[in-house]
Design a protein around this motif. Structure first.
Motif, PDB file in Angstrom:
ATOM      1  N   MET A   1       9.660  17.913 -10.690  1.00 30.58           N
ATOM      2  CA  MET A   1       8.525  17.157 -10.715  1.00 30.58           C
ATOM      3  C   MET A   1       8.636  15.861  -9.712  1.00 30.58           C
ATOM      4  O   MET A   1       7.513  15.368  -9.530  1.00 30.58           O
ATOM      5  N   LYS A   2       9.919  15.517  -9.865  1.00 27.79           N
ATOM      6  CA  LYS A   2      10.042  14.273  -9.031  1.00 27.79           C
ATOM      7  C   LYS A   2       9.391  14.596  -7.355  1.00 27.79           C
ATOM      8  O   LYS A   2       8.994  13.793  -6.759  1.00 27.79           O
ATOM      9  N   GLU A   3       9.789  15.661  -7.032  1.00 35.19           N
ATOM     10  CA  GLU A   3       9.577  16.256  -5.633  1.00 35.19           C
ATOM     11  C   GLU A   3       7.883  16.212  -5.591  1.00 35.19           C
ATOM     12  O   GLU A   3       7.392  15.830  -4.562  1.00 35.19           O
ATOM     13  N   SER A   4       7.473  16.541  -6.569  1.00 31.50           N
ATOM     14  CA  SER A   4       5.931  16.727  -6.538  1.00 31.50           C
ATOM     15  C   SER A   4       5.221  15.515  -6.737  1.00 31.50           C
ATOM     16  O   SER A   4       4.043  15.207  -5.947  1.00 31.50           O
ATOM     17  N   GLU A   5       5.979  14.400  -7.409  1.00 36.49           N
ATOM     18  CA  GLU A   5       5.342  13.206  -7.363  1.00 36.49           C
ATOM     19  C   GLU A   5       5.418  12.355  -6.153  1.00 36.49           C
ATOM     20  O   GLU A   5       4.809  11.778  -5.711  1.00 36.49           O
ATOM     21  N   ALA A   6       6.586  12.786  -5.438  1.00 40.38           N
ATOM     22  CA  ALA A   6       7.049  12.164  -4.300  1.00 40.38           C
ATOM     23  C   ALA A   6       6.000  12.671  -3.155  1.00 40.38           C
ATOM     24  O   ALA A   6       5.733  11.895  -2.386  1.00 40.38           O
ATOM     25  N   ARG A   7       5.919  14.035  -3.300  1.00 39.53           N
ATOM     26  CA  ARG A   7       4.851  14.765  -2.480  1.00 39.53           C
ATOM     27  C   ARG A   7       3.426  14.142  -2.470  1.00 39.53           C
ATOM     28  O   ARG A   7       2.883  13.800  -1.585  1.00 39.53           O
ATOM     29  N   GLN A   8       3.238  13.875  -3.481  1.00 38.12           N
ATOM     30  CA  GLN A   8       1.813  13.379  -4.178  1.00 38.12           C
ATOM     31  C   GLN A   8       1.864  11.961  -3.491  1.00 38.12           C
ATOM     32  O   GLN A   8       0.825  11.537  -3.214  1.00 38.12           O
ATOM     33  N   ALA A   9       2.689  11.189  -3.993  1.00 34.40           N
ATOM     34  CA  ALA A   9       2.760   9.762  -3.460  1.00 34.40           C
ATOM     35  C   ALA A   9       2.705   9.868  -1.864  1.00 34.40           C
ATOM     36  O   ALA A   9       2.093   8.852  -1.161  1.00 34.40           O
ATOM     37  N   SER A  10       3.455  10.657  -1.121  1.00 34.12           N
ATOM     38  CA  SER A  10       3.557  10.739   0.104  1.00 34.12           C
ATOM     39  C   SER A  10       2.248  11.148   0.727  1.00 34.12           C
ATOM     40  O   SER A  10       1.763  10.504   1.813  1.00 34.12           O
ATOM     41  N   GLU A  11       1.581  12.191  -0.014  1.00 29.73           N
ATOM     42  CA  GLU A  11       0.026  12.675   0.411  1.00 29.73           C
ATOM     43  C   GLU A  11      -0.937  11.608   0.364  1.00 29.73           C
ATOM     44  O   GLU A  11      -1.636  11.245   1.010  1.00 29.73           O
ATOM     45  N   PHE A  12      -0.833  10.931  -0.940  1.00 27.01           N
ATOM     46  CA  PHE A  12      -1.696   9.647  -1.183  1.00 27.01           C
ATOM     47  C   PHE A  12      -1.308   8.565  -0.109  1.00 27.01           C
ATOM     48  O   PHE A  12      -2.419   8.259   0.469  1.00 27.01           O
ATOM     49  N   ARG A  14      -0.541   9.135   2.933  1.00 29.27           N
ATOM     50  CA  ARG A  14      -0.807   9.627   4.291  1.00 29.27           C
ATOM     51  C   ARG A  14      -2.301   9.321   4.074  1.00 29.27           C
ATOM     52  O   ARG A  14      -2.927   8.856   5.409  1.00 29.27           O
ATOM     53  N   ILE A  15      -2.973   9.869   3.205  1.00 30.52           N
ATOM     54  CA  ILE A  15      -4.575   9.825   2.969  1.00 30.52           C
ATOM     55  C   ILE A  15      -5.098   8.098   3.204  1.00 30.52           C
ATOM     56  O   ILE A  15      -6.108   8.009   3.923  1.00 30.52           O
ATOM     57  N   GLN A  16      -4.209   7.419   2.546  1.00 32.66           N
ATOM     58  CA  GLN A  16      -4.454   5.867   2.597  1.00 32.66           C
ATOM     59  C   GLN A  16      -4.364   5.394   3.784  1.00 32.66           C
ATOM     60  O   GLN A  16      -4.984   4.508   4.241  1.00 32.66           O
ATOM     61  N   THR A  17      -3.358   5.781   4.698  1.00 40.62           N
ATOM     62  CA  THR A  17      -3.188   5.398   6.007  1.00 40.62           C
ATOM     63  C   THR A  17      -4.379   5.969   6.955  1.00 40.62           C
ATOM     64  O   THR A  17      -4.835   5.126   7.790  1.00 40.62           O
ATOM     65  N   GLU A  18      -4.547   7.102   6.678  1.00 39.30           N
ATOM     66  CA  GLU A  18      -5.657   7.608   7.536  1.00 39.30           C
ATOM     67  C   GLU A  18      -6.991   7.084   7.244  1.00 39.30           C
ATOM     68  O   GLU A  18      -7.881   6.907   8.205  1.00 39.30           O
ATOM     69  N   THR A  19      -7.355   6.760   6.017  1.00 45.14           N
ATOM     70  CA  THR A  19      -8.171   6.084   5.814  1.00 45.14           C
ATOM     71  C   THR A  19      -8.379   4.624   6.216  1.00 45.14           C
ATOM     72  O   THR A  19      -9.633   4.166   6.754  1.00 45.14           O
ATOM     73  N   ASN A  20      -7.412   4.073   6.105  1.00 42.17           N
ATOM     74  CA  ASN A  20      -7.223   2.872   6.714  1.00 42.17           C
ATOM     75  C   ASN A  20      -7.928   2.935   8.293  1.00 42.17           C
ATOM     76  O   ASN A  20      -8.345   1.871   9.024  1.00 42.17           O
ATOM     77  N   VAL A  21      -6.776   3.687   9.007  1.00 39.29           N
ATOM     78  CA  VAL A  21      -7.044   3.801  10.245  1.00 39.29           C
ATOM     79  C   VAL A  21      -8.504   4.396  10.851  1.00 39.29           C
ATOM     80  O   VAL A  21      -9.103   3.745  11.722  1.00 39.29           O
ATOM     81  N   ALA A  22      -9.082   5.129  10.030  1.00 43.78           N
ATOM     82  CA  ALA A  22     -10.439   5.532  10.038  1.00 43.78           C
ATOM     83  C   ALA A  22     -11.325   4.356   9.913  1.00 43.78           C
ATOM     84  O   ALA A  22     -12.528   4.036  10.889  1.00 43.78           O
ATOM     85  N   GLU A  23     -11.320   3.426   8.734  1.00 43.85           N
ATOM     86  CA  GLU A  23     -12.116   2.125   8.613  1.00 43.85           C
ATOM     87  C   GLU A  23     -11.780   1.110   9.819  1.00 43.85           C
ATOM     88  O   GLU A  23     -12.980   0.668  10.489  1.00 43.85           O
ATOM     89  N   LYS A  24     -10.347   1.103  10.232  1.00 38.59           N
ATOM     90  CA  LYS A  24     -10.273   0.319  11.672  1.00 38.59           C
ATOM     91  C   LYS A  24     -11.010   0.743  12.394  1.00 38.59           C
ATOM     92  O   LYS A  24     -11.521  -0.017  13.410  1.00 38.59           O
ATOM     93  N   ASP A  25     -10.963   2.035  12.900  1.00 42.93           N
ATOM     94  CA  ASP A  25     -11.476   2.750  14.049  1.00 42.93           C
ATOM     95  C   ASP A  25     -12.943   2.463  13.871  1.00 42.93           C
ATOM     96  O   ASP A  25     -13.636   2.181  14.810  1.00 42.93           O
ATOM     97  N   LYS A  26     -13.680   2.966  12.824  1.00 36.75           N
ATOM     98  CA  LYS A  26     -14.978   2.451  12.555  1.00 36.75           C
ATOM     99  C   LYS A  26     -15.498   1.128  12.821  1.00 36.75           C
ATOM    100  O   LYS A  26     -16.475   0.847  13.628  1.00 36.75           O
TER     101      LYS A  26
END
Length: 138
Positions: A1-12, A14-26
């Motif tokens: 579960m910790k792995e899943s939470e860590a993966r989820q947090a990592s995914e979150f 990454r998405i947050q970073t991509e969103t920030n990058v996309a917003e900055k790009d926009k």
């Protein structure tokens, strides 16, 4: 579960970073588009000013050409006046003065003829009635 939470947090993250990058790009693209629009607007104003300046130059050139043509026409008129009109006027004046002189001389001669007394016999000339008759030829 910790792995899943860590993966989820990592995914979150990454998405947050991509969103920030996309917003900055926009935001970057919006700023670039704004700069481009401003540049295009200033270029259009410069082009319009250039066209206006060219039109003003064309008007100035046309005005100068008109003035030059007017000056050439005045010079030509003056040249014709000097080379043709004045000599013609002088010749006409000379002819008029000569004709007036001849007329005055003719008047004076006529007056002398009218007022001159005929010279009768004993005065060196025969009167007109003493002329010899013309004889008809056979």
């Amino acid at each position: 579960m910790k792995e899943s939470e860590a993966r989820q947090a990592s995914e979150f993250a990454r998405i947050q970073t991509e969103t920030n990058v996309a917003e900055k790009d926009k935001d970057l693209k919006i700023k670039v588009a704004g700069f481009q629009a401003e540049t295009d607007r200033q270029q259009a104003v410069a082009d319009a000013a250039g066209q206006l300046s060219k039109a003003e130059q064309d008007v100035s050139v046309a005005k100068l050409e008109r003035e030059a043509l007017t000056e050439r026409a005045l010079v030509e008129a003056e040249r014709l006046d000097i080379t043709q009109k004045k000599p013609a006027d002088a010749a006409a004046y000379a002819a008029r003065v000569k004709a007036e002189g001849e007329r005055d001389a003719a008047k004076a001669k006529a007056k002398v003829r009218r007022t001159r007394r005929p010279l009768w016999p004993g005065r060196l000339r025969k009167p007109p009635c003493w002329r010899r008759p013309v004889r008809p030829s056979p």
